[in-house]
Motif scaffolding. Structure first.
Motif, short mmCIF file in Angstrom:
data_model
loop_
_atom_site.label_atom_id
_atom_site.label_comp_id
_atom_site.label_asym_id
_atom_site.label_seq_id
_atom_site.Cartn_x
_atom_site.Cartn_y
_atom_site.Cartn_z
N GLY A 212 0.80 -1.21 0.00
CA GLY A 212 0.00 0.00 0.00
C GLY A 212 0.83 1.26 0.00
N MET A 213 1.98 1.22 -0.67
CA MET A 213 2.89 2.35 -0.66
C MET A 213 3.44 2.58 -2.05
N THR A 214 4.00 3.77 -2.28
CA THR A 214 4.73 4.00 -3.52
C THR A 214 6.08 3.29 -3.42
N SER A 215 6.73 3.06 -4.54
CA SER A 215 8.01 2.35 -4.52
C SER A 215 9.06 3.07 -3.69
N PRO A 216 9.25 4.39 -3.85
CA PRO A 216 10.25 5.09 -3.02
C PRO A 216 9.92 5.02 -1.53
N ALA A 217 8.64 5.18 -1.19
CA ALA A 217 8.24 5.13 0.23
C ALA A 217 8.46 3.72 0.80
N PHE A 218 8.14 2.71 0.00
CA PHE A 218 8.34 1.34 0.46
C PHE A 218 9.81 1.05 0.70
N CYS A 219 10.68 1.50 -0.21
CA CYS A 219 12.12 1.26 -0.04
C CYS A 219 12.63 1.88 1.26
N ARG A 220 12.17 3.08 1.57
CA ARG A 220 12.59 3.72 2.83
C ARG A 220 12.02 2.97 4.02
N TYR A 221 10.75 2.59 3.93
CA TYR A 221 10.10 1.85 5.02
C TYR A 221 10.81 0.53 5.27
N PHE A 222 11.08 -0.21 4.21
CA PHE A 222 11.67 -1.54 4.36
C PHE A 222 13.07 -1.46 4.96
N LYS A 223 13.87 -0.53 4.49
CA LYS A 223 15.24 -0.43 5.01
C LYS A 223 15.25 -0.07 6.48
N THR A 224 14.31 0.78 6.90
CA THR A 224 14.22 1.14 8.31
C THR A 224 13.87 -0.06 9.16
N ARG A 225 12.94 -0.89 8.68
CA ARG A 225 12.47 -2.04 9.46
C ARG A 225 13.42 -3.24 9.39
#
Length: 290
Positions: A212-225
């Motif tokens: 449920g995210m844009t690709s750039p937002a998902f990449c930032r989210y995933f790396k943080t988690r």
């Protein structure tokens, strides 16, 4: 219905829990809980995710996890097939840091145990003779009646782990669980999708859309988690699968590279060495010497 990432265990009257697990496959949900967990795999194969660590597992796998360290023992796909007659077996022990009282581990005599618990927050794995000794004790504890003798045996087991040297840390020093208990199961969706499709070309846009995210937002989210990029995560899943195939010894390296999702042998060899520190052939030799 979405499942929470935080997993609460059923309340019990005993100070700690040791139980045998016998299921068609291990719990497929990526989760964490406020308990320490000592887990032994007796039967079953798959991929183990602990914090930012991704490794294959097989019988004899023994790990000790601290509270709120995300984890998942994902059984191989064959265990999920409807016609499968495969079974997974394991023994797990759960306990809280205050299972013998709020100040028990603060006593001077408990310093080695206190250090063991602190190390477990990074995740520990035993790979040598300690595994067999611990397995024997866990099997006994799983059937031993609740009582003082059981508590004493459990403390003796923990004390032995304090002085065992055949261990290694699982997560990186920099890893911290940043997932909030009330978050939705985005990471579960990512794990499921990657584990089902890693042999194929994976679309970042597709995964981001699932989350449920844009690709750039998902990449930032995933790396943080996850403490790594999504592409690094996929590579480690693929190399983990390749390690299992190498250990089985039924395919040659070229076949294994394609079965694991790599389109060129050179890319497979490069990433295998980057992740494991060894070439595929050297990895096989090391495994056969264990």
């Amino acid at each position: 219905m979405k499942q929470p990432l935080r997993k609460d265990l059923e309340p019990v009257s005993a100070s700690f829990v040791v139980k045998e697990l016998v299921e068609p496959h291990f719990d497929p949900n990526w989760h964490f809980h406020p308990h320490f967990q000592l887990f032994l795999v007796e039967e079953g194969t798959g991929t183990r995710f602990i914090g930012d660590s991704i490794k294959p597992f097989s019988p004899g796998d023994l790990v000790f996890l601290g509270p709120n360290l995300p984890h998942l023992w994902r059984s191989d796909q064959a265990y999920f097939n409807r016609q499968s007659t495969l079974t997974t077996k394991g023994i797990v022990a759960y306990f809280t840091e205050d299972f013998l009282g709020a100040a028990f581990f603060e006593k001077q005599e408990m310093a080695p145990l206190r250090q063991l618990l602190n190390h477990a927050r990074q995740g520990l794995e035993w790979t040598g003779p300690t595994r067999e000794r611990v397995a024997t004790v866990l099997r006994s504890l799983a059937t031993q009646p609740v009582g003082f003798g059981r508590v004493l045996n459990f403390l003796t087991l923990l004390n032995e782990l304090c002085y065992a040297t055949d261990y290694q840390y699982l997560t990186s020093v920099s890893y911290t669980n940043t997932v909030k208990p009330n978050e939705t199961d985005r990471m579960q969706l990512v794990h499921d999708y990657v584990l089902e499709h890693f042999p194929d070309e994976l679309s970042l846009d597709r995964v981001a859309d699932l989350a449920g995210m844009t690709s750039p937002a998902f990449c930032r989210y995933f790396k943080t988690r996850a403490n790594k990029t999504f592409s690094e995560f996929v590579s480690e899943v693929r190399i983990g699968h390749a390690c299992k195939l190498l250990m089985r010894g039924k395919l040659n390296i070229t076949q294994i590279s394609f079965e694991s999702g790599f389109r060129t042998l050179s890319n497979f060899n490069r990433q295998f060495k980057d992740i494991t520190g060894q070439t595929p052939s050297a990895y096989v030799k090391t495994y056969r010497q264990l």
